[in-house]
Scaffold this active site. Structure first.
Site, short mmCIF file in Angstrom:
data_model
loop_
_atom_site.label_atom_id
_atom_site.label_comp_id
_atom_site.label_asym_id
_atom_site.label_seq_id
_atom_site.Cartn_x
_atom_site.Cartn_y
_atom_site.Cartn_z
N GLY A 195 -27.85 7.43 12.98
CA GLY A 195 -29.09 7.93 13.26
C GLY A 195 -29.33 9.01 13.44
O GLY A 195 -28.34 10.01 13.51
N VAL A 249 -30.80 11.67 17.26
CA VAL A 249 -31.43 11.99 18.53
C VAL A 249 -32.49 13.07 18.53
O VAL A 249 -32.11 14.21 17.99
CB VAL A 249 -30.25 12.19 19.19
CG1 VAL A 249 -30.61 12.49 20.49
CG2 VAL A 249 -29.04 11.29 19.32
N LYS A 303 -33.00 8.12 20.98
CA LYS A 303 -32.07 7.81 19.87
C LYS A 303 -32.62 6.81 19.06
O LYS A 303 -32.82 5.73 19.24
CB LYS A 303 -30.72 7.31 20.57
CG LYS A 303 -29.52 6.93 19.58
CD LYS A 303 -28.26 6.46 20.58
CE LYS A 303 -26.95 6.28 19.33
NZ LYS A 303 -25.84 5.92 20.14
N ASP A 349 -14.34 4.20 24.43
CA ASP A 349 -14.32 5.40 23.60
C ASP A 349 -14.55 6.74 24.35
O ASP A 349 -15.19 7.41 24.01
CB ASP A 349 -15.45 5.23 22.63
CG ASP A 349 -15.34 6.29 21.43
OD1 ASP A 349 -14.02 6.72 21.02
OD2 ASP A 349 -16.18 6.77 20.80
#
Length: 538
Positions: A256, A258, A273, A367
């Site tokens: 997507g 931001v 977001k 991550d």
């Protein structure tokens, strides 16, 4: 939901006109845009460049088609084919085709500034009107039934396609009727118009008709520009998600976008977001809702703060988070080179503190990598670390593995732990391994393994010992290097016992505390290009 390209604030529109501002690049400084105008300016210029390229491309094919029509389908009156190609008007026509073709190609390359786009738009209008007038003058004795109508059509089309303020369109349209009128007056004794014999007194009707037509086309173009610009202003004002008003695009990702935004009441700068609706399956919706809930449980000052989340009526999931002023560690090292050991300790200790809180309530990030650690300025504090993008976090107490993604192998090839590569679930020790790899990157600007491809890099985490930072030529204190290599142990139980223990060990290093706030402040003053708005990746 497709987010429309942003436009200036609707309540600023009257002031923009009165101040004489042209496009957003100028209105931002002359009229004063809200926060995030720089993001809007870049987004608007990209859209404007796209529309200008479209207009130039259409003009190229139309002019080329007219030349083919005149040269192949209809021999010009009184001129043979050889004479046609030698006629000056043909060369002007060919030069115009070449110009718009080159401009179209240039507009499709790179990113143009607002000033350059304004200049290109002005040149397009002036050159088109002048070239049409020159061809009209050179072919006046032959009659040209298409030139004046085509000129009027161009003026209207350009106003509809290319976003522009009304006054720019007015000044671009003004030369058209004046030049055509001047040419017709200079040929006042002509008895032929468009190949037809004019009756007595017909010249006045010719001038009146063409002049009226061009004036009307110009008026329509000016009105079209005004309406087009105001509609786009309204579209920008309508870019609102619940109580948040979107003000400019910060970045795009696979999932997507931001956007910079502000709260409608508190006017607090915020990053929004947006998750693309086409990838938002029911499972993904649950995943992102879980992400927000998990991250919002974290209160550590080095963890990005989540303010709110929701879903629009047309199915777009979004959440609001703090707007950060800085650069992620990957971009920072690539731009300025490796960091000093004392600064690396300062950075890693903050990140370890944020992870310690997450691990304490059962969350594993999974991550940790340089691009997910932001170094920013907050108030009077410099070099504040923010751990971002908990989109891959796993709740160690979750019962729905299919939602949390515990059965998936996730992480960066450069920082993924050996146990995760082998298919085991990520644990807190996996985050410490990744943080150790980040530390080596900060000291050397290189990953912990030399590999020709990502697959070789992933396998190396299981089979090869990491390259010591000192072996890459970095001047690293022995105690810091030993600690980072301990984090990179293949066996999780040989790594530091916890993120809190790692933080304590970092602060116990000899160089801890040597990177001062004064040094951090001076560094940021010397690198203003890195002090830009950032947010968690989309």
């Amino acid at each position: 939901m497709e987010v429309p390209p942003p436009e200036p604030d609707a309540r600023r529109a009257p002031r923009l006109a009165s101040k004489g501002a042209t496009e957003p690049s100028e209105t931002r400084t002359r009229a004063g845009f809200r926060h995030g105008a720089s993001g809007f300016e870049a987004e608007f210029n990209a859209y404007r460049q796209q529309r200008l390229a479209l207009c130039v491309g259409v003009l190229f094919f139309v002019t080329l088609a007219l030349m083919v029509m005149h040269a192949v389908l209809a021999q010009p009156v009184g001129v043979d084919y050889v004479g046609y190609w030698r006629h000056p008007s043909t060369w002007v026509h060919m030069a115009g085709i070449l110009y718009v073709g080159v401009q179209h190609l240039l507009l499709r390359r790179g990113r143009w500034s607002g000033r350059a786009l304004g200049l290109a738009d002005t040149i397009l209008q002036v050159s088109t009107v002048v070239s049409c007038a020159v061809i009209y003058e050179l072919t006046y004795d032959l009659g040209n039934p298409s030139l004046v109508p085509m000129l009027g059509l161009f003026l209207v089309t350009r106003a509809v396609v290319v976003p522009s303020r009304a006054m720019r369109t007015f000044w671009g349209c003004l030369p058209a009727p004046l030049l055509i009128l001047a040419i017709q007056v200079s040929h006042g004794d002509l008895k032929v118009w468009h190949g037809l014999a004019l009756p007595p007194g017909g010249f006045a009707e010719l001038v009146t008709w063409d002049l009226t037509y061009l004036v009307l086309c110009g008026a329509v173009a000016v009105v079209a520009s005004r309406v087009n610009f105001r509609l786009r202003v309204s579209a920008y004002e309508a870019r609102q998600l619940d109580q948040y008003v979107l003000e400019g695009l910060i970045g795009k990702g696979a999932m997507g976008e931001v956007h910079r935004a502000r709260h409608a009441l508190m006017r607090r700068p915020t990053a929004i977001k947006l998750v693309r609706s086409e990838v938002l399956s029911e499972r993904m919706l649950k995943r992102f809702e879980q992400e927000v809930r998990q991250t919002s449980r974290l209160t550590h000052p080095n963890t990005i703060r989540i303010y709110d989340y929701g879903q629009t009526a047309d199915g777009v999931f979004y959440y609001a988070m703090e707007l950060l002023d800085g650069a992620d560690l990957e971009r920072l090292v690539e731009s300025t080179g490796p960091l000093a050991p004392a600064r690396v300790i300062h950075v890693l200790a903050q990140a370890a503190g944020a992870l310690a809180e997450a691990h304490a309530i059962g969350l594993v990030h999974r991550d940790v990598k340089p691009s997910n650690l932001l170094l920013c300025r907050q108030g009077l504090d410099h070099d504040v670390v923010k751990v971002m993008d908990f989109g891959l976090v796993r709740d160690t107490g979750a019962t729905e593995a299919s939602i949390s993604g515990a059965d998936e192998i996730c992480g960066s090839p450069h920082t993924i732990s050996p146990e995760v590569v082998s298919g085991e679930p990520a644990t807190a020790a996996s985050d410490l391994y990744a943080l150790g790899a980040v530390g080596c990157w900060l000291l050397t600007g290189k990953p912990i393994f030399d590999a020709s491809n990502l697959m070789e890099m992933v396998v190396a985490h299981m089979q090869r010992p990491p390259i010591k930072p000192s072996a890459r030529g970095a001047s690293v204190p022995a105690d810091l290097e030993r600690l980072l290599l301990a984090c990179l142990s293949k066996r999780p139980d040989e790594r530091p016992a916890s993120a809190e223990a790692l933080r304590g060990a970092l602060l116990a290093c000899a160089d801890a505390g040597h990177w001062t706030e004064l040094e951090a402040s001076a560094w940021w003053k010397g690198h203003p290009e890195l002090a830009q708005v950032e947010a968690a990746p989309a």
